[in-house]
Design a protein around this motif. Structure first.
Motif, PDB file in Angstrom:
ATOM      1  N   THR A   4       0.866  -1.174   0.000  1.00 37.36           N
ATOM      2  CA  THR A   4       0.000   0.000   0.000  1.00 37.36           C
ATOM      3  C   THR A   4       0.901   1.221   0.000  1.00 37.36           C
ATOM      4  O   THR A   4       2.062   1.138   0.413  1.00 37.36           O
ATOM      5  N   GLN A   5       0.350   2.309  -0.454  1.00 38.83           N
ATOM      6  CA  GLN A   5       1.142   3.533  -0.507  1.00 38.83           C
ATOM      7  C   GLN A   5       0.760   4.443   0.658  1.00 38.83           C
ATOM      8  O   GLN A   5      -0.415   4.723   0.892  1.00 38.83           O
ATOM      9  N   LEU A   6       1.776   4.879   1.385  1.00 31.73           N
ATOM     10  CA  LEU A   6       1.570   5.821   2.480  1.00 31.73           C
ATOM     11  C   LEU A   6       1.340   7.219   1.907  1.00 31.73           C
ATOM     12  O   LEU A   6       1.617   7.467   0.727  1.00 31.73           O
ATOM     13  N   THR A   7       0.863   8.134   2.724  1.00 29.58           N
ATOM     14  CA  THR A   7       0.546   9.475   2.233  1.00 29.58           C
ATOM     15  C   THR A   7       1.774  10.230   1.725  1.00 29.58           C
ATOM     16  O   THR A   7       1.635  11.172   0.959  1.00 29.58           O
ATOM     17  N   ASN A   8       2.961   9.818   2.134  1.00 29.10           N
ATOM     18  CA  ASN A   8       4.180  10.472   1.648  1.00 29.10           C
ATOM     19  C   ASN A   8       4.698   9.836   0.358  1.00 29.10           C
ATOM     20  O   ASN A   8       5.774  10.193  -0.118  1.00 29.10           O
ATOM     21  N   GLY A   9       3.958   8.880  -0.180  1.00 18.93           N
ATOM     22  CA  GLY A   9       4.340   8.242  -1.432  1.00 18.93           C
ATOM     23  C   GLY A   9       5.155   6.975  -1.282  1.00 18.93           C
ATOM     24  O   GLY A   9       5.390   6.270  -2.255  1.00 18.93           O
ATOM     25  N   THR A  11       5.956   3.189  -0.542  1.00 17.32           N
ATOM     26  CA  THR A  11       5.210   1.936  -0.643  1.00 17.32           C
ATOM     27  C   THR A  11       5.682   0.994   0.452  1.00 17.32           C
ATOM     28  O   THR A  11       6.880   0.771   0.624  1.00 17.32           O
TER      29      THR A  11
END
Length: 127
Positions: A4-9, A11
């Motif tokens: 999944t990708q975190l809000t900071n980009g 993975t």
């Protein structure tokens, strides 16, 4: 492995292999088994007492560092701005790594919110 990708980009693999309660002498086999099974996220903490063994196992795996996601945590006794920075450096040295993918506060300090804020500020500096 799903990610999944975190809000900071960044993975992050959805499944991580925890190293809590693994004796240092058992770490090489445990990490090898986890990596052979497809794990690419390793969850560590200095308080677990086995980060040097985890670092050696990562190095011995032959897997490129960029293919791994390594998490560690600052322990309660190491909270505060300067002590968090020092704890981070110790963790990097123990793990024989140049960077961590994720560094967390193990537990917020419920009795001293200002200490937690100082720790958070150190995490922002490290980021």
């Amino acid at each position: 492995m799903e990610t999944t990708q975190l809000t900071n980009g960044v993975t992050i693999p959805m499944l991580g292999f925890g190293t809590y309660l693994i004796d240092s002498q058992d770490v090489p086999a445990a990490i090898k088994t986890a990596l052979d099974a497809g794990y690419r996220h390793l969850d560590c903490a200095h308080i677990y007492g086995n980060e040097p063994a985890v670092g050696a196992a990562i190095k011995a795996s032959g897997i490129d560092r960029s293919d791994l996601f390594v998490t560690s945590k600052v322990w309660n006794a190491d909270q505060g701005y300067e002590t968090t920075l020092a704890a981070f450096d110790r963790t990097l040295a123990d793990l024989q790594l140049d960077y961590l993918d994720l560094y967390l506060i193990h537990w917020p300090n419920e009795e001293d919110f200002d200490l937690t804020l100082d720790t958070w500020r150190a995490l922002e500096t490290l980021y």
